[in-house]
Design a protein around this motif. Structure first.
Motif, PDB file in Angstrom:
ATOM      1  N   ARG A 149     -99.500  77.250  49.542  1.00 19.81           N
ATOM      2  CA  ARG A 149     -99.622  78.705  49.675  1.00 19.81           C
ATOM      3  C   ARG A 149    -100.707  79.130  50.679  1.00 19.81           C
ATOM      4  O   ARG A 149    -100.664  80.215  51.220  1.00 19.81           O
ATOM      5  CB  ARG A 149     -99.886  79.363  48.320  1.00 19.81           C
ATOM      6  CG  ARG A 149    -101.231  79.041  47.703  1.00 19.81           C
ATOM      7  CD  ARG A 149    -101.552  79.969  46.533  1.00 19.81           C
ATOM      8  NE  ARG A 149    -100.756  79.702  45.357  1.00 19.81           N
ATOM      9  CZ  ARG A 149     -99.819  80.530  44.893  1.00 19.81           C
ATOM     10  NH1 ARG A 149     -99.566  81.651  45.506  1.00 19.81           N
ATOM     11  NH2 ARG A 149     -99.160  80.224  43.802  1.00 19.81           N
ATOM     12  N   TYR A 173     -94.840  83.528  54.765  1.00 24.05           N
ATOM     13  CA  TYR A 173     -93.929  84.195  53.824  1.00 24.05           C
ATOM     14  C   TYR A 173     -92.848  84.909  54.625  1.00 24.05           C
ATOM     15  O   TYR A 173     -93.011  86.046  55.047  1.00 24.05           O
ATOM     16  CB  TYR A 173     -94.702  85.165  52.918  1.00 24.05           C
ATOM     17  CG  TYR A 173     -95.537  84.442  51.882  1.00 24.05           C
ATOM     18  CD1 TYR A 173     -95.023  84.165  50.624  1.00 24.05           C
ATOM     19  CD2 TYR A 173     -96.818  83.995  52.177  1.00 24.05           C
ATOM     20  CE1 TYR A 173     -95.768  83.472  49.672  1.00 24.05           C
ATOM     21  CE2 TYR A 173     -97.582  83.311  51.245  1.00 24.05           C
ATOM     22  CZ  TYR A 173     -97.044  83.051  49.998  1.00 24.05           C
ATOM     23  OH  TYR A 173     -97.786  82.362  49.058  1.00 24.05           O
ATOM     24  N   GLU A 201     -95.066  76.522  46.337  1.00 25.05           N
ATOM     25  CA  GLU A 201     -96.336  77.161  46.719  1.00 25.05           C
ATOM     26  C   GLU A 201     -97.559  76.397  46.187  1.00 25.05           C
ATOM     27  O   GLU A 201     -98.586  76.331  46.850  1.00 25.05           O
ATOM     28  CB  GLU A 201     -96.400  78.573  46.142  1.00 25.05           C
ATOM     29  CG  GLU A 201     -95.619  79.626  46.882  1.00 25.05           C
ATOM     30  CD  GLU A 201     -95.741  80.958  46.170  1.00 25.05           C
ATOM     31  OE1 GLU A 201     -96.277  81.891  46.770  1.00 25.05           O
ATOM     32  OE2 GLU A 201     -95.294  81.056  44.993  1.00 25.05           O
TER      33      GLU A 201
END
Lengths: 319, 150
Positions: B4, B9, B102
């Protein structure tokens, strides 16, 4: 998850000048007097929400070199924004905003953006349908690019409502007219009245009475309608009531960049935290817009800044 | 460090019934080397990259030759592309997608990128739904930025 739709995003270029005059050379020697940022009304809502800790998916069309800049900048802005754009031929537009700090004026030049082909629109609608499954709140705002007709927005509202999402729009009156005629009323409607001389079902948006009448008419089909009236007032209509929110202090016109988007983000934030309470949402949105006008550049307020503004306006029932 | 911390994204992907022609156009417009392939629920079901598509249009006997430089160009690539351009991409994708989550350690993503030779990997949730991608450069950049914490 919030889904924001910006059909015609832009790379915004803000230019701050002391004494802007037409027909004259203005040379910028200080880089702090110019700023480039991802823009377009839905994207602005996504960025404003990210400042409040709310994740969102931003959708729309991008193209060319400017499109890549826009995406890179948007991703750099916050990891709370997931991008989901259809890439098209042509260039994403640039919007130029000249802010005159001496005369307190904003001069805006907005480019048209790339032309959207039928196949691009179909690709967008398919992605939109897929992503709706993740969204409980949809925001549709901003202008439409060439090749996308106004009826498409009514279709977006229909699909979002069918998937069970609450729909917020900030659009020009002609698009909202088509949504209402098609029988697909969004839950929250804020009319985009930045261009002068606009009409709603043939009535000119000029007098206070006409603003009230139109707000009531929209609210008879939606849950909340908001119309700006002059710079410091908003007419708010809901469930048989009409209210006016008025800022206590004068608002500097040159500080209003992005205020409408901060307004929508404030309402969405309140809705996510407290549910659909129309008048409270409008008050929170107004506070967010007011907070954004405290700074000259297009900025997005924090929660503390929004809540501080809640005592800086008056609320009066007008009907 | 987690995936992450480095991932992008972004939901750029192709549906499994997308035509080969459309996929090539998408890769070209986005200047990407590959894209995740998803179903209607946005679950990652495969992965397609330039290499898979080039392999599909180069005659198979070429792999048996030590060199193909002596063979005259008879527009074989174009002829083969015409044959497959309207076919669904699921016929040409890598059907066992290598994915990360993630919360996976960044070193896992780095290992997969090298082990399988991909330029990026899809990042998914527990339902295999696409959340974004992680590219080689994202791994390197975030490690470079984080080196001062050590």
């Amino acid at each position: 998850m919030v889904l924001t739709v910006t059909m015609n995003p832009a790379v915004d270029r803000e230019i701050y000048l002391e004494d802007f005059q037409v027909n004259k050379l203005h040379r910028i020697r200080d880089y702090t007097k110019t700023r480039m940022s991802p823009g377009g009304k839905g994207i602005n809502v996504s960025i404003a929400l990210s400042r409040l800790g709310i994740p969102s998916i931003a959708m729309g069309f991008v193209g060319g070199h400017m499109g890549r800049i826009l995406l890179e900048e948007l991703r750099r802005t916050s990891h709370l924004i997931t991008t989901n754009f259809v890439h098209v031929d042509g260039e994403t537009r640039e919007n130029i905003e000249i802010i005159d700090e001496k005369r307190h004026t904003i001069t805006e030049i907005n480019f048209p953006g790339p032309e959207i082909k039928k196949s691009d629109l179909e690709a967008f609608l398919r992605r939109y349908r897929t992503v709706l499954a993740r969204a409980n709140c949809v925001v549709i705002s901003g202008s439409l690019p060439l090749g996308v007709n106004e009826e498409v927005c009514a279709e977006l509202v229909r699909m979002a409502k069918e998937s069970g999402a609450t729909v917020f729009v900030e659009l020009v009156p002609s698009i909202v007219e088509k949504m209402l005629l098609a029988g697909y009323a969004p839950d929250v409607v804020k009319l985009d009245l930045r261009e002068s001389g606009q009409t709603f079902f043939s009535r000119k948006l000029e007098t206070f009475e006409v603003h009230v009448e139109i707000a009531e008419e929209i609210a008879s089909k939606s849950k909340l309608a908001i119309l700006s009236y002059e710079v410091k007032n908003d007419i708010v209509a809901l469930d048989g009531e009409v209210w006016m929110i008025t800022a206590r202090e004068e608002i500097d016109l040159s500080h209003t960049l992005g205020a409408g988007d901060a307004y929508v983000a404030g309402m969405v934030y309140y809705f996510l935290k407290h549910g659909l309470k129309p008048l409270e949402m409008a008050k929170y949105g107004f506070a967010a817009a007011l907070a954004s006008t405290r700074m000259k550049e297009k900025t997005w307020p924090t929660l503390e800044e929004i809540e501080r503004e809640l005592s800086f306006f008056d609320l009066e029932r007008v009907k | 460090m987690k995936v992450r911390d480095a991932m992008v994204y972004d939901l750029s992907a192709v549906f499994e019934d997308e035509t080969v022609e459309n996929v090539i156009r998408m890769l070209s417009k986005q200047e990407l080397s590959g894209l995740p392939v998803v179903d209607r629920e946005m679950r990652v079901v495969g992965f397609v990259n330039e290499e898979d598509l080039i392999k599909a249009i180069v005659p198979s006997y070429f792999s048996l030759l030590r060199s193909a430089s002596f063979i005259p160009d008879t527009n074989q690539l174009m002829k083969n592309l015409v044959k497959i351009k309207d076919k669904p991409i699921c016929n040409f994708m890598n059907k066992v997608p290598v994915v990360v989550k993630e919360d996976d350690a960044l070193i896992v993503a780095a290992d997969y990128l090298i082990r399988y030779g991909f330029r990026f990997l899809p990042v998914v949730n527990d339902n295999m739904q696409l959340l974004g991608i992680i590219r080689r450069i994202d791994v390197l950049k975030v490690v470079l930025e984080g080196k001062e914490e050590i």
